[in-house]
Design an enzyme around this catalytic site. Sequence first.
Site, PDB file in Angstrom:
ATOM      1  N   ALA A  68       0.816  -1.213   0.000  1.00  0.00           N
ATOM      2  CA  ALA A  68       0.000   0.000   0.000  1.00  0.00           C
ATOM      3  C   ALA A  68       0.855   1.272   0.000  1.00  0.00           C
ATOM      4  O   ALA A  68       0.603   2.200  -0.770  1.00  0.00           O
ATOM      5  CB  ALA A  68      -0.927  -0.008   1.206  1.00  0.00           C
ATOM      6  N   LYS A  69       1.870   1.311   0.820  1.00  0.00           N
ATOM      7  CA  LYS A  69       2.683   2.518   0.965  1.00  0.00           C
ATOM      8  C   LYS A  69       3.434   2.871  -0.323  1.00  0.00           C
ATOM      9  O   LYS A  69       3.400   4.011  -0.789  1.00  0.00           O
ATOM     10  CB  LYS A  69       3.649   2.332   2.138  1.00  0.00           C
ATOM     11  CG  LYS A  69       4.856   3.239   2.157  1.00  0.00           C
ATOM     12  CD  LYS A  69       4.492   4.697   2.327  1.00  0.00           C
ATOM     13  CE  LYS A  69       5.724   5.546   2.643  1.00  0.00           C
ATOM     14  NZ  LYS A  69       6.757   5.498   1.614  1.00  0.00           N
ATOM     15  N   VAL A  70       4.135   1.897  -0.890  1.00  0.00           N
ATOM     16  CA  VAL A  70       4.897   2.159  -2.119  1.00  0.00           C
ATOM     17  C   VAL A  70       3.949   2.506  -3.273  1.00  0.00           C
ATOM     18  O   VAL A  70       4.240   3.377  -4.085  1.00  0.00           O
ATOM     19  CB  VAL A  70       5.799   0.956  -2.466  1.00  0.00           C
ATOM     20  CG1 VAL A  70       6.475   1.160  -3.818  1.00  0.00           C
ATOM     21  CG2 VAL A  70       6.852   0.743  -1.385  1.00  0.00           C
ATOM     22  N   CYS A 103       2.940   6.132  -2.862  1.00  0.00           N
ATOM     23  CA  CYS A 103       4.057   7.016  -3.233  1.00  0.00           C
ATOM     24  C   CYS A 103       4.205   7.103  -4.748  1.00  0.00           C
ATOM     25  O   CYS A 103       4.442   8.175  -5.294  1.00  0.00           O
ATOM     26  CB  CYS A 103       5.363   6.527  -2.609  1.00  0.00           C
ATOM     27  SG  CYS A 103       5.479   6.844  -0.847  1.00  0.00           S
TER      28      CYS A 103
END
Length: 277
Positions: free
Chosen positions: A214-216, A219
Site C-alpha cells: 500500500a505505501k509504495v 508514493c
Amino acid sequence: MNIKVNEYGVCVESVPCLDIGLCLDCGQAFRFRETEKGHFHGVAFGRVLDITETENGYLFENVTEDEFKNIWKPYFDLDRDYEKICAAFDDSWLIKARDEFYGIRILKQEPWEALCSFIISQNNNIPRIKGIIERLCESFGEKIGENDYTFPSYEVLCHKTVEDLAVLRAGFRAKYIIDAAQKVKSGEVDLYNLHTMPIDKAREELIKIKGVGAKVAECTLLYGIGKVEAFPVDVWVKRIMSELYPEGLPLCTKGIEGIAQQYLFHWRRMTQEFQTV
DNA sequence: AACCAGGCGCATA
DNA sequence: TATGCGCATGGT
C-alpha cells in the site's frame, strides 16, 4: 507566474509558494543536491538540471522554453495553485507545517523512477536510499555528464539478476527492483496508463509487483503519476495520525491528502531531528 | 552498541 | 481478516 527566456536559460519569477530547495529535499526525490548556496544540481527525465536562485525566482540553466514548458513546469507542479491550497488549510498543525515549510510542492517525477525509488525506500532511511539510488544510476544508467547518469530504464533492469544488483547493497530489495522492471516491461503492470485509471484500479495494478504494498503504491501514484489524493502512510505519518489526528485528517485536505501529507511528513521529521541531534 | 529506517511477504490462526 | 516475524544494510 512570469517566464523569461535569456541567453542563460529560462527565468521563472513571481511563483507563489515555490521553494525549489525544499521541493527537492523533503523526502520525495532523492537525486538532487544543493551544490552551493542557492544552486541545485541533479538529473531527472534523462536530463541534467541546474537551477540557481535569483532575486525573485529561479534560473533554469541551459533550458529551452519548450523543455521548460514540457518537462520542468510539470515536474515542479507549477500549474497548480498552491497558494490557494495552502490558504484553505484551517487546521493548526497543517498551518504550522505549511508556514514553517512554505514552498513545498509535490514533484511529478518520471513514473518508473518514482516506482523504483520507493521500492528502495521501504524499511530504509533517506540517506541510505540516496546512496543506493546513486549506485543504481552510476552502475546501470547512461552517462550524460561528468558525474551525471540517467536513472536506468526498466528495459535495462529487467535483464539483471540479484547478483548483478549486489553492487547497490540494496539488500532484500534487489529482487523487488527486478520484478518491477520485468512486470513493467512485459506490460503486466501498465505503469504508463495508470493516470487514466480510477485510483483504486491503479493501486491494484501496482501491488501486483513483489515488494510493492500500500505505501509504495501510494508514493508511486503521488510522486510519479500526479495523484495528489494518494496518501502514503509511513512511520512518520503513522506518528502524526496517532498523535494529532486520531479521528482522521481534517476536511480541508479532501482530495489533496498527498499534499497535506508532504507538509506534515517533512515538518514532523525535521522537528524530530532537531530533538535528537 | 543497540535501535531504527518513507514496508512487505509470508506463515499462522 | 488479522497479527507477528524476518529481512539486508547501514545511519544515528
